[in-house]
Design a protein around this motif. Sequence first.
Motif, short mmCIF file in Angstrom:
data_model
loop_
_atom_site.label_atom_id
_atom_site.label_comp_id
_atom_site.label_asym_id
_atom_site.label_seq_id
_atom_site.Cartn_x
_atom_site.Cartn_y
_atom_site.Cartn_z
N PHE A 168 3.65 0.55 2.74
CA PHE A 168 3.36 -0.51 3.60
C PHE A 168 3.80 -2.03 2.98
O PHE A 168 3.12 -1.94 1.71
N GLU A 182 1.58 -5.31 6.73
CA GLU A 182 1.34 -4.33 7.73
C GLU A 182 2.47 -3.81 8.31
O GLU A 182 2.24 -2.74 9.17
N THR A 183 3.65 -3.85 7.62
CA THR A 183 4.84 -3.02 8.26
C THR A 183 4.99 -1.90 7.33
O THR A 183 4.99 -1.78 6.16
N ASP A 184 5.30 -0.80 8.09
CA ASP A 184 5.77 0.43 7.33
C ASP A 184 6.94 0.73 7.12
O ASP A 184 7.85 0.97 7.90
N ARG A 239 3.63 7.30 3.15
CA ARG A 239 4.15 6.14 3.61
C ARG A 239 3.87 4.83 2.81
O ARG A 239 3.03 4.98 1.74
N THR A 264 8.65 2.89 5.59
CA THR A 264 9.08 4.34 5.85
C THR A 264 9.46 4.58 7.42
O THR A 264 10.16 5.69 7.67
N ARG A 265 9.18 3.87 8.31
CA ARG A 265 9.76 4.01 9.51
C ARG A 265 10.64 3.01 9.99
O ARG A 265 11.22 2.90 11.36
N SER A 317 -0.89 7.36 -4.25
CA SER A 317 -1.77 6.65 -3.40
C SER A 317 -2.12 5.23 -4.34
O SER A 317 -2.69 5.37 -5.21
N ARG A 368 0.98 -1.17 0.08
CA ARG A 368 0.16 0.03 0.00
C ARG A 368 0.88 1.12 0.18
O ARG A 368 1.84 1.44 0.81
N ARG A 409 0.63 5.49 0.35
CA ARG A 409 -0.21 6.63 0.70
C ARG A 409 0.19 7.78 0.74
O ARG A 409 1.06 8.22 1.37
#
Length: 273
Positions: free
Chosen positions: A70, A73-75, A68, A77-78, A32, A7, A9
């Motif tokens: 994904f 469920e892992t982001d 962001r 960008t972080r 997106s 995903r 965004r």
Amino acid sequence: MNEAAVRLRSVTRSYGGGKHPENTVTALDRVSLDIPRGTFTAVMGPSGSGKSTLLQCTAGLDRPTAGRVFLGETDLTRLSEKKLTLLRRKRIGFVFQSFNLLPALTAEQNVGLPLRLAGHRPRRADVLDVLGQVGLRERAGHRPGELSGGQQQRVALARALVTRPEVLFGDEPTGALDSTTSREVLTLLRGMVDAGQTVIMVTHDPVAASFADRVLFLADGRIVDELAAPSVERVAARMADLSAVPRTTGGATAGAAAGAAMELSTDRTVASC
């Protein structure tokens, strides 16, 4: 609708500028999208439209300026650089136009390399199994110089699949192949998707795109259209329309920025497999 494998965004990626913001090139502009699991997505667009940058940011090879990304469920960008490298090794596969095989290693050794880099000793049965999936089990002991271009790309494909990645990314994976060999590789990819693999492929070739479930069209860093169940004729016609429209993001400048970034990303991918 299948659960999203990837995903994005509001992803933006800009290059340059610094003290001169008027020189900033925006390769991606608030993109997106969702990529469902078990689907084959092709990404197309004119030169400098942001295709390679989209692939890099989606695959964790480059960090967006904003927004962001994904994987499940892992982001991404972080994550720290170390965690991002580990994630790419375990959960993402890459296939590029240049095969990036190590010439001194056999096909079997090249395929097992990502596992070794991840700190695991490859099981020969697993490596031979994935070589069998691409029709090269009997060529396991051959070095790249003893293989045709199509066979080398199939070894690269096996190498990308040996870690059982959640998503397989391809940047012009058939760009260096003749039409017959290209179709063979695309047929392999299509079969893998039908068996549940998620594939995201950047391509300029309408024939390659016709193997996908849908085609995303980029222009000036934005998704401007998409086709489901694409045919060669529909893809070619849409690309002709896009190529005829003057670009507004600095054309050659955008292309140069994306190209330089892709070169750096390819080096990093080979180093970290």
